[in-house]
Design a protein around this motif. Structure first.
Motif, PDB file in Angstrom:
ATOM      1  N   MET A 177      -7.722   4.975  -9.420  1.00  0.00           N
ATOM      2  CA  MET A 177      -6.791   4.001  -8.698  1.00  0.00           C
ATOM      3  C   MET A 177      -7.613   2.370  -9.164  1.00  0.00           C
TER       4      MET A 177
ATOM      5  N   ARG B  43      -9.293   9.943  -3.077  1.00  0.00           N
ATOM      6  CA  ARG B  43      -8.440  10.779  -3.314  1.00  0.00           C
ATOM      7  C   ARG B  43      -7.968  10.470  -4.833  1.00  0.00           C
ATOM      8  N   TYR B  44      -7.981   9.192  -5.100  1.00  0.00           N
ATOM      9  CA  TYR B  44      -7.263   8.665  -6.374  1.00  0.00           C
ATOM     10  C   TYR B  44      -8.463   7.814  -6.894  1.00  0.00           C
TER      11      TYR B  44
ATOM     12  N   LEU C 104      -8.596  -1.110   2.361  1.00  0.00           N
ATOM     13  CA  LEU C 104      -8.307   0.005   1.828  1.00  0.00           C
ATOM     14  C   LEU C 104      -8.867   1.397   2.407  1.00  0.00           C
ATOM     15  N   ASP C 105      -8.041   2.280   2.644  1.00  0.00           N
ATOM     16  CA  ASP C 105      -8.545   3.576   3.373  1.00  0.00           C
ATOM     17  C   ASP C 105      -9.651   4.200   2.548  1.00  0.00           C
TER      18      ASP C 105
ATOM     19  N   LEU D 278      -8.223   7.344   0.738  1.00  0.00           N
ATOM     20  CA  LEU D 278      -7.399   7.099  -0.276  1.00  0.00           C
ATOM     21  C   LEU D 278      -8.047   6.631  -1.745  1.00  0.00           C
TER      22      LEU D 278
ATOM     23  N   LEU E  60       0.751  -1.358  -0.268  1.00  0.00           N
ATOM     24  CA  LEU E  60       0.091  -0.063  -0.047  1.00  0.00           C
ATOM     25  C   LEU E  60       0.767   1.237   0.057  1.00  0.00           C
ATOM     26  N   ALA E  61       1.939   1.236   0.596  1.00  0.00           N
ATOM     27  CA  ALA E  61       3.096   2.321   0.670  1.00  0.00           C
ATOM     28  C   ALA E  61       3.440   2.443  -0.574  1.00  0.00           C
TER      29      ALA E  61
ATOM     30  N   LEU F 231       1.134   6.752  -6.950  1.00  0.00           N
ATOM     31  CA  LEU F 231      -0.063   7.470  -7.254  1.00  0.00           C
ATOM     32  C   LEU F 231       0.147   8.899  -6.955  1.00  0.00           C
ATOM     33  N   SER F 232       0.969   9.347  -5.982  1.00  0.00           N
ATOM     34  CA  SER F 232       1.317  10.717  -5.796  1.00  0.00           C
ATOM     35  C   SER F 232       2.206  11.102  -6.799  1.00  0.00           C
TER      36      SER F 232
ATOM     37  N   GLN G 250       0.568   4.217  -2.875  1.00  0.00           N
ATOM     38  CA  GLN G 250       0.287   5.741  -2.408  1.00  0.00           C
ATOM     39  C   GLN G 250       1.476   6.354  -3.118  1.00  0.00           C
ATOM     40  N   HIS G 251       2.901   6.143  -3.216  1.00  0.00           N
ATOM     41  CA  HIS G 251       3.917   6.716  -3.624  1.00  0.00           C
ATOM     42  C   HIS G 251       3.809   6.907  -5.039  1.00  0.00           C
TER      43      HIS G 251
END
Length: 244
Positions: free
Chosen positions: A48, A44-45, A37-38, A41, A14-15, A21-22, A18-19
């Motif tokens: 995804m 926000r995306y 999944l949060d 998150l 997951l980290a 995706l950012s 997020q990396h």
């Protein structure tokens, strides 16, 4: 880049999601339980990709890779794996088989299916998260987990040899202890006693650099690598005694 992360609903997977995706990459995650999944998150995306599957299910895996790789597949990262905290645990047949299907045959299927998408374009990268436990030589009393991680390392080396002529990189990530929620849960909520414990962000920095540089193998932290190398030099009976 189009990036598919198997085991991307929690922990280091997951980290990594997020990396990337950012950075604005096209990312999809696979996991057995998408509810992990949060929601923030996901909100926000919204672009995804999300696939609920078990890596041991080759048909479901093939369907997800086919669906996501319609526009090409640049990077596959496999972080999915089963782990048990101690070699003294006597695994029942079903659990032992599940570990083999997840850690070994599941990874092989994922690499096989993804490389089939990358070969026509002669580009791409396959990444697997192994473990420093996989660097341990076999000895009496060694765990099934360490044996499966030796297989992960061997599979990566085999695919690297096969795919190198076609400009497809294979990167093996070989970490020590990472302070994830899963590791804490296996240690009664606190993994701080683990030697040379790294935070998720420290591990993420090592992994993303290795991927960007298309390294063949990334082993960290160096202190754990040194300890394992020293342990391997001991006679097998002494190794077994120390592990107990």
């Amino acid at each position: 880049m189009r990036i598919l992360i198997i085991g991307g609903t929690s922990g280091i997977g997951l980290a990594l999601a997020q990396h990337y995706l950012s950075l604005g990459e096209q990312v999809a995650v696979c996991g057995r339980d998408l509810q992990r999944l949060d929601p923030q998150l996901v909100e926000r995306y919204p672009a995804m990709g999300r696939y609920q599957l078990d890596i041991a299910d080759k048909n479901a895996l093939a369907a997800a890779i086919d669906d996501f790789s319609g526009g090409g597949l640049d990077l596959l990262i496999v972080t999915a794996g089963l782990y048990f905290n101690t070699p003294s645990i006597q695994l029942d047949p079903a659990t032992a088989l599940q570990m083999l299907r997840t850690n070994v045959s599941g990874l092989n299927h994922a690499f096989e299916l993804a490389s089939a998408k990358m070969l026509p374009r002669k580009s791409g990268q396959l990444v697997a998260i192994a473990s420093i436990a996989g660097l341990l030589h076999d000895y009496p009393g060694a765990s099934l987990y360490s044996a499966t991680k030796r297989m992960v390392i061997a599979l990566c080396e085999t695919y690297r040899k096969a795919l190198a002529p076609f400009s497809i990189a294979v990167t093996t990530i070989v970490p020590g202890y990472i302070d994830t929620a899963k590791l804490r849960a296996l240690n009664h909520g606190d993994a701080s006693h683990k030697p040379f414990l790294l935070s998720e962000q420290q591990a993420l920095a090592h992994i993303t650099q290795a991927i960007a540089q298309r390294q063949a193998r990334c082993i960290f932290p160096w202190q754990m690598h040194w300890l394992v190398s020293l342990f391997n030099c001991l006679p097998p009976p002494l190794r077994r005694l120390i592990r107990k």
